[in-house]
Design a protein around this motif. Structure first.
Motif, PDB file in Angstrom:
ATOM      1  N   GLU A 106     -16.535  -8.982  -9.718  1.00 15.83           N
ATOM      2  CA  GLU A 106     -15.318  -9.469 -10.385  1.00 15.83           C
ATOM      3  C   GLU A 106     -15.530  -9.072 -11.969  1.00 15.83           C
ATOM      4  O   GLU A 106     -14.799  -8.717 -12.692  1.00 15.83           O
ATOM      5  CB  GLU A 106     -14.931 -10.911 -10.079  1.00 15.83           C
ATOM      6  N   THR A 164     -11.824 -21.512  -5.298  1.00 14.90           N
ATOM      7  CA  THR A 164     -13.043 -20.421  -5.244  1.00 14.90           C
ATOM      8  C   THR A 164     -12.825 -19.445  -4.435  1.00 14.90           C
ATOM      9  O   THR A 164     -11.849 -19.390  -3.313  1.00 14.90           O
ATOM     10  CB  THR A 164     -14.443 -21.110  -5.085  1.00 14.90           C
ATOM     11  N   MET A 165     -13.566 -18.261  -4.610  1.00 14.67           N
ATOM     12  CA  MET A 165     -13.590 -17.146  -3.637  1.00 14.67           C
ATOM     13  C   MET A 165     -14.054 -17.669  -2.272  1.00 14.67           C
ATOM     14  O   MET A 165     -13.392 -17.222  -1.122  1.00 14.67           O
ATOM     15  CB  MET A 165     -14.541 -16.034  -4.322  1.00 14.67           C
ATOM     16  N   LYS A 166     -15.009 -18.419  -2.155  1.00 15.23           N
ATOM     17  CA  LYS A 166     -15.441 -19.031  -0.846  1.00 15.23           C
ATOM     18  C   LYS A 166     -14.422 -19.814  -0.319  1.00 15.23           C
ATOM     19  O   LYS A 166     -14.103 -19.630   1.057  1.00 15.23           O
ATOM     20  CB  LYS A 166     -16.816 -20.036  -1.196  1.00 15.23           C
ATOM     21  N   SER A 199     -13.215 -10.647   1.624  1.00 15.54           N
ATOM     22  CA  SER A 199     -13.948 -10.471   0.247  1.00 15.54           C
ATOM     23  C   SER A 199     -13.174  -9.969  -0.898  1.00 15.54           C
ATOM     24  O   SER A 199     -13.012 -10.232  -1.989  1.00 15.54           O
ATOM     25  CB  SER A 199     -15.186  -9.647   0.545  1.00 15.54           C
ATOM     26  N   ALA A 244     -10.248 -12.184  -1.957  1.00 11.48           N
ATOM     27  CA  ALA A 244     -10.630 -13.114  -2.978  1.00 11.48           C
ATOM     28  C   ALA A 244     -11.117 -12.779  -4.346  1.00 11.48           C
ATOM     29  O   ALA A 244     -10.707 -13.534  -5.267  1.00 11.48           O
ATOM     30  CB  ALA A 244     -11.969 -13.817  -2.116  1.00 11.48           C
ATOM     31  N   VAL A 245     -11.770 -11.618  -4.561  1.00 12.61           N
ATOM     32  CA  VAL A 245     -11.707 -11.102  -5.644  1.00 12.61           C
ATOM     33  C   VAL A 245     -10.463 -10.860  -6.515  1.00 12.61           C
ATOM     34  O   VAL A 245     -10.436 -11.283  -7.595  1.00 12.61           O
ATOM     35  CB  VAL A 245     -12.906  -9.966  -5.705  1.00 12.61           C
ATOM     36  N   MET A 285     -20.027 -11.211  -5.444  1.00 14.37           N
ATOM     37  CA  MET A 285     -18.660 -10.988  -5.493  1.00 14.37           C
ATOM     38  C   MET A 285     -18.347 -11.336  -6.750  1.00 14.37           C
ATOM     39  O   MET A 285     -17.469 -10.700  -7.318  1.00 14.37           O
ATOM     40  CB  MET A 285     -17.804 -12.073  -4.401  1.00 14.37           C
ATOM     41  N   GLN A 286     -18.809 -12.455  -7.442  1.00  6.59           N
ATOM     42  CA  GLN A 286     -18.721 -12.740  -8.737  1.00  6.59           C
ATOM     43  C   GLN A 286     -19.060 -11.462  -9.850  1.00  6.59           C
ATOM     44  O   GLN A 286     -18.327 -11.313 -10.834  1.00  6.59           O
ATOM     45  CB  GLN A 286     -19.363 -14.075  -9.258  1.00  6.59           C
ATOM     46  N   ASP A 305     -11.128 -19.199  -0.206  1.00  4.10           N
ATOM     47  CA  ASP A 305     -10.096 -18.064  -0.010  1.00  4.10           C
ATOM     48  C   ASP A 305     -10.731 -17.301   1.249  1.00  4.10           C
ATOM     49  O   ASP A 305      -9.944 -17.274   2.255  1.00  4.10           O
ATOM     50  CB  ASP A 305      -9.896 -17.301  -1.006  1.00  4.10           C
ATOM     51  N   GLN A 361      -9.011 -14.208  -7.861  1.00  3.30           N
ATOM     52  CA  GLN A 361      -9.628 -14.413  -9.112  1.00  3.30           C
ATOM     53  C   GLN A 361      -9.358 -13.560 -10.444  1.00  3.30           C
ATOM     54  O   GLN A 361      -9.031 -14.195 -11.655  1.00  3.30           O
ATOM     55  CB  GLN A 361     -11.265 -14.519  -9.075  1.00  3.30           C
ATOM     56  N   TYR A 397     -21.600 -14.627  -2.066  1.00  5.63           N
ATOM     57  CA  TYR A 397     -20.687 -14.833  -3.215  1.00  5.63           C
ATOM     58  C   TYR A 397     -21.019 -14.590  -4.573  1.00  5.63           C
ATOM     59  O   TYR A 397     -19.868 -14.275  -5.468  1.00  5.63           O
ATOM     60  CB  TYR A 397     -19.944 -16.529  -2.992  1.00  5.63           C
TER      61      TYR A 397
END
Length: 412
Positions: A295, A25-27, A150, A153-154, A291-292, A29, A157, A288
């Motif tokens: 994305e 997950t982004m979290k 951040s 991480a995006v 952040m989704q 990462d 994904q 998060y």
């Protein structure tokens, strides 16, 4: 630490069985990249290199091809640290112990399309503090969760999502840049030593500090003037955000290096906060879910433009050259997401002029001396008229009430 071991275990599993992509997950990462173990990821340090290998392994686990140098994911560059803070960094050949080596991490999805979209985010940060830090109490690890684990991480994904059939109108080049905090070094080096022809790049999307989406869902988007396609697209693709749009392709992040090579750019940014360039920028403080949404927004932009061919490029006014010089400062952090009239304060520094005058976070500066303040530029022009020791009256809007505050200017 158990969480970090699990992430590495998932990546290692995929290297043995490629078809089983781990659900990192982004979290996950951000938790790794912003952990104390990486000591703030300062360019050229062991901690940054650990981060580079982590990103490389994530690319490999996702089936993203290497597009660095010599068939690897890495593009290294070597430079001498600046002695003059206003001087220009020059890249050098390696072999000198006093030089620093940065490492861009580059992956590629080849859809056999004529054009390539660059998705970028820097992964370096400030290490233990030093130049660039706003922390005044000695050395401390600056984990840089928002800035810019951040964005990385995006990016990771997106590297998974953009491999599907739905996005085959372009190829995709993913670049985790090194050296951004030292002056956009990694992106500068890449554009001078690109691993694909620059002429094949359709446009570049940059994510820098996208982890603190606020309750109003305010999102700054820079570069909308760099192509005639952007203005319609960024609004047509938007279903979630209050957008604060900025036309200029020049700014303090890696998209600038691409804009200066006549490539359309967008830069996404969720705004400043009290932990900016301080040790408190940690993984548990990120939004998060926000952040989704970012994305999803980028995927919607790509979809809107997927069959439009190569975007036209347009030059924009370089807003940085119009910024006046000034000898004094208020000691505030401006709210760059604010789109109303005036300059809204997003943070007040301890012991500085603004705090001494009783200014608070959320105050909107509407007048300074004889000058009306309608935006950031007029605020800076007004500030440039004062010298150290000058006194004046500042008018602020505080929740609809206009307050007059007497202020003594100090050296910025």
């Amino acid at each position: 630490m158990k969480k970090l071991i699990l992430v590495f275990a998932l990546i290692g599993l995929t290297s043995c069985k490629k078809e089983s992509i781990p659900q990192v997950t982004m979290k996950d990462d951000v938790t790794f990249l912003a952990s104390d173990d990486l000591q703030g990821r300062e360019t050229g340090t062991a901690g940054e290199l650990k981060a580079a290998h982590y990103i490389k392994d994530r690319f490999a686990s996702l089936g993203v091809s290497p597009k660095g140098n010599a068939g690897t994911y890495f593009q290294t560059f070597t430079f001498a640290p600046k002695k003059d803070p206003h001087g220009e960094v020059r890249f050098r050949e390696s072999g000198n112990d006093s030089l620093i080596t940065g490492t861009n991490v580059i992956g590629y999805i080849d859809h056999k399309a004529p054009n390539t979209i660059v998705i970028g985010a820097h992964y370096d940060h400030l290490g233990m503090g030093g130049e660039g830090s706003l922390y005044r109490e000695g050395e401390a690890i600056h984990n840089g969760a928002d800035d810019n684990a951040s964005g990385v991480a995006v990016l990771l994904q997106l590297a998974q999502k953009l491999q599907t059939e739905s996005y085959k109108g372009n190829n995709y080049l993913f670049i985790a840049f090194s050296g951004e905090e030292m002056g956009l070094l990694g992106s500068n080096y890449f554009t001078k030593n690109a691993t694909i022809p620059l002429s094949e790049i359709n446009y570049m999307i940059n994510m820098d500090m996208v982890g603190r989406l606020n309750e109003e869902k305010a999102l700054a988007i820079h570069g909308v003037g760099t192509s005639p396609s952007w203005n319609q697209t960024v609004f047509a693709a938007n279903t979630s955000f209050q957008l604060a749009e900025h036309k200029s392709g020049v700014g303090p992040s890696d998209h600038t290096s691409f804009y200066l090579n006549d490539i359309p750019v967008l830069h996404l940014f969720t705004g400043q906060h009290d932990d900016y360039h301080k040790p408190g920028d940690d993984s548990e403080k990120l939004n998060y879910e926000g952040m989704q949404l970012i994305e999803d927004y980028i995927l919607a932009i790509v979809t809107e433009l997927d069959n439009n061919g190569k975007l036209a490029f347009t030059k924009t006014k370089d807003e940085s050259t119009a910024v006046p010089s000034f000898k004094v400062g208020l000691g505030v952090v401006p709210d760059y997401l604010f789109s109303g009239k005036g300059m809204r304060i997003d943070g007040v520094s301890e012991g500085r002029a603004a705090q001494n005058a009783g200014l608070e976070k959320g105050d909107i500066v509407v007048k300074m001396g004889d000058s009306t303040v309608v935006d950031m530029m007029s605020y800076m022009r007004a500030l440039s008229a004062f010298d150290v020791g000058d006194e004046t009256t500042i008018v602020v809007d505080r929740k609809g009430e206009q307050l007059h505050k007497e202020i003594v200017f100090v050296k910025d």
